[in-house]
Design a protein around this motif. Structure first.
Motif, short mmCIF file in Angstrom:
data_model
loop_
_atom_site.label_atom_id
_atom_site.label_comp_id
_atom_site.label_asym_id
_atom_site.label_seq_id
_atom_site.Cartn_x
_atom_site.Cartn_y
_atom_site.Cartn_z
N ARG A 129 0.83 -1.14 -0.08
CA ARG A 129 0.13 0.00 0.07
C ARG A 129 0.79 1.19 -0.21
O ARG A 129 0.33 2.31 -0.53
N ARG A 130 1.90 1.14 0.49
CA ARG A 130 2.95 2.42 0.66
C ARG A 130 4.23 2.04 -0.23
O ARG A 130 5.24 2.81 0.03
N GLY A 131 4.11 1.20 -1.11
CA GLY A 131 5.43 0.92 -2.02
C GLY A 131 5.44 1.99 -3.14
O GLY A 131 4.68 2.89 -3.23
N TYR A 132 6.61 1.93 -3.66
CA TYR A 132 7.11 2.65 -4.70
C TYR A 132 6.52 2.33 -5.96
O TYR A 132 6.33 1.12 -6.37
N MET A 133 6.06 3.32 -6.74
CA MET A 133 5.42 2.96 -7.93
C MET A 133 5.86 3.96 -9.18
O MET A 133 6.46 5.14 -8.96
N LEU A 134 5.81 3.61 -10.28
CA LEU A 134 5.95 4.62 -11.59
C LEU A 134 5.20 4.16 -12.51
O LEU A 134 4.81 3.33 -13.26
N GLY A 135 4.20 5.50 -12.67
CA GLY A 135 3.19 5.69 -13.84
C GLY A 135 2.02 4.66 -13.59
O GLY A 135 1.46 4.33 -14.71
N ASP A 136 1.87 4.18 -12.46
CA ASP A 136 0.88 2.80 -12.20
C ASP A 136 1.02 1.64 -13.10
O ASP A 136 0.09 1.03 -13.32
N LEU A 137 2.25 1.53 -13.56
CA LEU A 137 2.58 0.28 -14.41
C LEU A 137 3.67 -0.53 -13.52
O LEU A 137 3.59 -1.81 -13.72
N PHE A 138 4.63 0.02 -12.87
CA PHE A 138 5.68 -0.64 -12.16
C PHE A 138 5.42 -0.15 -10.68
O PHE A 138 5.50 0.85 -10.10
N PHE B 17 9.00 -7.03 -7.12
CA PHE B 17 8.91 -5.71 -8.00
C PHE B 17 7.87 -6.44 -9.14
O PHE B 17 7.79 -7.47 -9.80
N TYR B 18 6.77 -5.50 -9.40
CA TYR B 18 5.66 -5.84 -10.16
C TYR B 18 5.68 -5.08 -11.36
O TYR B 18 5.98 -3.90 -11.46
N PHE B 19 5.17 -5.69 -12.60
CA PHE B 19 5.27 -4.97 -13.95
C PHE B 19 4.15 -5.68 -15.00
O PHE B 19 3.93 -6.99 -14.68
N PRO B 20 3.84 -5.01 -15.74
CA PRO B 20 2.97 -5.59 -16.67
C PRO B 20 3.68 -6.72 -17.57
O PRO B 20 4.63 -6.69 -17.97
N SER B 21 2.55 -7.65 -17.93
CA SER B 21 2.91 -8.81 -18.58
C SER B 21 2.16 -9.13 -19.67
O SER B 21 0.86 -8.89 -19.64
N PRO B 22 2.38 -9.50 -20.68
CA PRO B 22 1.49 -9.78 -22.14
C PRO B 22 0.88 -11.03 -21.81
O PRO B 22 1.46 -12.05 -21.32
N GLN B 23 -0.24 -10.96 -22.34
CA GLN B 23 -1.08 -12.25 -22.56
C GLN B 23 -1.45 -12.48 -23.73
O GLN B 23 -2.30 -11.84 -24.38
N LEU C 193 -0.91 -6.76 -4.61
CA LEU C 193 -1.12 -6.22 -5.91
C LEU C 193 -1.71 -7.48 -6.75
O LEU C 193 -1.14 -8.71 -6.63
N GLU C 194 -2.70 -7.38 -7.63
CA GLU C 194 -3.00 -8.35 -8.51
C GLU C 194 -2.94 -8.12 -9.93
O GLU C 194 -2.89 -7.07 -10.39
N GLY C 195 -2.56 -9.19 -10.74
CA GLY C 195 -2.34 -9.07 -12.22
C GLY C 195 -0.85 -8.76 -12.46
O GLY C 195 0.06 -8.43 -11.51
N GLY C 196 -0.72 -8.68 -13.79
CA GLY C 196 0.70 -8.68 -14.21
C GLY C 196 1.86 -9.63 -13.85
O GLY C 196 1.29 -10.65 -13.60
N GLN C 197 2.92 -9.27 -13.76
CA GLN C 197 3.91 -10.49 -13.37
C GLN C 197 4.76 -9.65 -12.11
O GLN C 197 4.95 -8.46 -12.07
N TYR C 198 5.75 -10.41 -11.49
CA TYR C 198 6.29 -9.81 -10.31
C TYR C 198 7.60 -10.81 -10.17
O TYR C 198 7.71 -12.06 -10.83
N VAL C 199 8.86 -10.32 -9.46
CA VAL C 199 9.69 -10.92 -9.33
C VAL C 199 9.78 -10.83 -7.78
O VAL C 199 9.74 -9.87 -7.31
#
Length: 400
Positions: A162-171, A178-184, A258-264
């Motif tokens: 909830r208080r994490g760092y974000m970049l452009g609502d994508l990362f 670390f969460y990021f968009p992933s293709p499907q 966080l839900e959706g995307g991919q993460y490491v």
């Protein structure tokens, strides 16, 4: 018949045997044969001893357990996995996770190590000393301690989702990963991907021809520009056409996670950063030693004909230094793959963690599992060694 033309007297008995054994080729073959016989006897002894102990303990030997259901979950996997899958799938998950971590460490460790190694030879004393301090500090702290430090003091100290760092609502970056968009994509996307690979291969061949043309015909830059143009067209097609076949899953905050995307996971981040920094220090020393092996006259000659520092590095120094850099670089790459097993200390699900620990505890097949893990590391190490040795033989000076 005179004495000079008389046929040589054939030695018989003990004297003939001694003469036969004194030949270098014979002695070498005998030694190799005895060594091979000793190794085979040792393998037979160890195998029979293991079989006896397993029989005495009422245990079986075999790989039939690989088709059994694993029944346990794995925290992170790049390939589909669930507890209903087999131990063979667990083995594949561990291999993929290990290779991904090792590949990234080798790639970024080589880049950073090359830069630091060159900076160590800088004419600026401050830059050279900073690079030296980096190498000396990192290289003399055990890797396991560095992995634990990055995991506990840096990545685990990140804020919650909830208080994490974000970049452009994508990362998003938080203490879970670390969460990021992933293709499907569907089947159309995979057809497009195959076509793009073929197009990229054709572009690569055209660029090779363009480079060869520029070498053979001085000043022929048109073919080289054409090769780069094809690469640019391939990239534009991937972005524009591929956008119609790909649906992107974007991570979004849902409750406390966080839900959706991919993460490491943070364990991957800590292991990657620690291993990359540690391995880059060793590579930096190899690069520095290789650069210093070049005669100073090469530097002076480059300055005399008006080369810039970058041109001197790219066209004169690095092509010659690579011959001395490749052998220790190969060792660093091999060690990087084997060092990935240390990530088990922070819970990263690599091969040792998911297969040598959890699977052994559930199946009790220690000999089979350990032999499979050993075989994997041997195969990867021999592959890397073979490829780098082939490249090393290619760049070495050839005696005409």
């Amino acid at each position: 018949m005179n004495e000079a033309s008389a046929p040589p007297v054939r030695q018989r008995g003990w004297a003939g045997l001694t003469s036969f054994l004194n030949r270098d080729s014979t002695r070498g073959n005998v030694i190799q044969g005895l060594t091979l016989l000793f190794v085979l006897c040792l393998i037979v002894y160890l195998g029979s001893n293991a079989a006896y102990n397993l029989d005495r303990l009422g245990m079986m030997f075999g790989f039939d357990f690989l088709s059994s259901t694993s029944g346990f979950d794995i925290s992170w996997s790049l390939i589909p996995y669930d507890p209903s899958m087999t131990y063979w799938r667990v083995f594949m998950v561990g291999i993929v996770n290990t290779l991904v971590l090792s590949f990234n460490v080798i790639l970024f460790g080589t880049i950073i190590g090359t830069i630091v190694g060159i900076l160590r030879l800088s004419s600026n004393p401050l830059v050279a000393q900073l690079a030296r301090c980096y190498v000396e500090v990192v290289r003399n702290v055990p890797l396991l301690i560095q992995i634990i430090f990055w995991f506990t003091a840096v990545f685990s100290a990140l804020p919650p989702p909830r208080r994490g760092y974000m970049l452009g609502d994508l990362f998003f970056l938080n203490n879970r990963g670390f969460y990021f968009p992933s293709p499907q994509g569907d089947i159309s996307f995979f057809w497009f991907l195959g076509a793009f690979v073929l197009f990229a291969a054709a572009a690569w061949l055209l660029r090779r021809k363009a480079q060869q043309a520029r070498i053979n015909q001085t000043g022929n830059h048109k073919a080289l520009r054409t090769g780069w143009l094809v690469w640019g067209v391939a990239l534009v097609l991937a972005c524009v056409i591929g956008n119609g076949f790909i649906e992107w899953s974007v991570p979004a905050l849902d409750g406390f996670n966080l839900e959706g995307g991919q993460y490491v996971p943070v364990a991957f981040g800590a292991a990657f950063v620690a291993m990359t920094v540690y391995r880059s220090a060793a590579i930096a020393e190899s690069v520095r030693a290789g650069m210093e092996s070049i005669d100073r006259g090469q530097h002076e000659a480059a300055r005399t004909i008006g080369f810039s520092r970058f041109q001197t590095l790219r066209l004169i120094l690095i092509p010659q230094a690579i011959r001395a850099i490749i052998p220790p670089l190969a060792n660093s790459w091999l060690v990087a793959v084997k060092d990935s097993s240390l990530a088990v200390a922070i819970g990263f699900p690599e091969l040792v963690s998911v297969f040598m620990q959890t699977s052994i505890n559930q199946t009790g097949r220690a000999i089979e599992i350990i032999s499979m893990v050993m075989g994997f590391y041997i195969f990867v190490s021999l592959t890397i060694s073979y490829l780098l040795n082939k490249y090393n033989a290619r760049v070495q000076y050839k005696v005409m």
